[in-house]
Scaffold this active site. Structure first.
Site, PDB file in Angstrom:
ATOM      1  CB  CYS A  34      45.531  -6.225  54.446  1.00 15.44           C
ATOM      2  SG  CYS A  34      46.659  -6.304  55.828  1.00 15.44           S
ATOM      3  CB  CYS A  38      48.816  -6.127  52.421  1.00 13.44           C
ATOM      4  SG  CYS A  38      49.876  -5.808  53.846  1.00 13.44           S
ATOM      5  CB  CYS A  65      47.370  -3.330  57.503  1.00 11.28           C
ATOM      6  SG  CYS A  65      49.074  -3.702  57.089  1.00 11.28           S
ATOM      7  CB  CYS A  68      48.735  -2.467  52.733  1.00 16.71           C
ATOM      8  SG  CYS A  68      47.350  -3.084  53.694  1.00 16.71           S
TER       9      CYS A  68
HETATM   10 ZN   LIG Z   1      48.350  -4.773  55.120  1.00 15.25          ZN
END
Ligand SMILES: [Zn+2]
Length: 184
Positions: A34, A38, A65, A68
């Site tokens: 991330c 995030c 992810c 994000c």
């Molecule tokens: Zn994330």
């Protein structure tokens, strides 16, 4: 890899946008990485690793992810489902609920239920349960562990629940299964 120092940890738990693209963080239990900003659930300190850039994260086997989008590209549902499966495979012995799985894999419970079912033709709960029963069969065949131990190792919270689920699926109790296997 960079060190997880106090500044970086603070940036992660405070979702600090000013640190985006300065470093990325990965969570070892999910193998997802991330941006610091995030809004996914904060990871455990001990499960967090820091990457200098996305290439390093990808090379270390971490996947972006869905929320994000640390590589700047959309994460497809197929890839997300793979992430969820990996997470379940690595954590089936723990207590897992739909909410825990969704939070850890950075999505909502309703999306998780809908998308996972669409791509795998089974709900996350059914997938998890089948996986636990497969692991239990394996342990029954390969070890002499007592049933409560097998139940625990496979993430069933009691031996009787394990027994019920096993019987539902295979039409015999775990013990009958073990015996049938021994006498083959
Ligand atoms: Zn994330």
């Amino acid at each position: 890899m960079l060190a997880l120092n106090k500044t970086r940890w603070q940036a992660i738990i405070k979702n600090d946008k000013s640190m985006d693209n300065i470093f990325f963080y990965g969570v070892t239990t999910t193998k997802i990485f991330c941006k610091p900003s995030c809004h996914s659930k904060a990871p455990k300190f001990t499960n967090t690793v820091i990457f200098q850039n996305q290439t390093e994260a990808l090379k270390s086997g971490f996947r972006p992810c869905k929320r994000c989008q640390p590589t700047g590209q959309r994460v497809s549902n197929e890839i997300w489902v793979e992430q969820i499966k990996t997470y379940i495979q690595n954590n089936y012995s723990q207590k897992l609920t739909l909410t825990i799985i969704a939070e850890t894999c950075h999505g909502s419970a309703s999306n998780l239920q809908r998308i996972f079912t669409k791509y795998t033709q089974q709900s996350p709960t059914v997938y998890l349960n089948n996986l636990r029963l497969q692991k239990a069969q394996q342990l029954l065949r390969q070890t002499n562990d007592a049933l409560p131990k097998i139940a625990q190792k496979c993430g069933f919270n009691s031996s009787s629940y394990f027994n019920t689920k096993f019987k539902q699926k295979f039409n015999m109790t775990p013990l009958q299964y073990k015996e049938s296997f021994l006498h083959k």
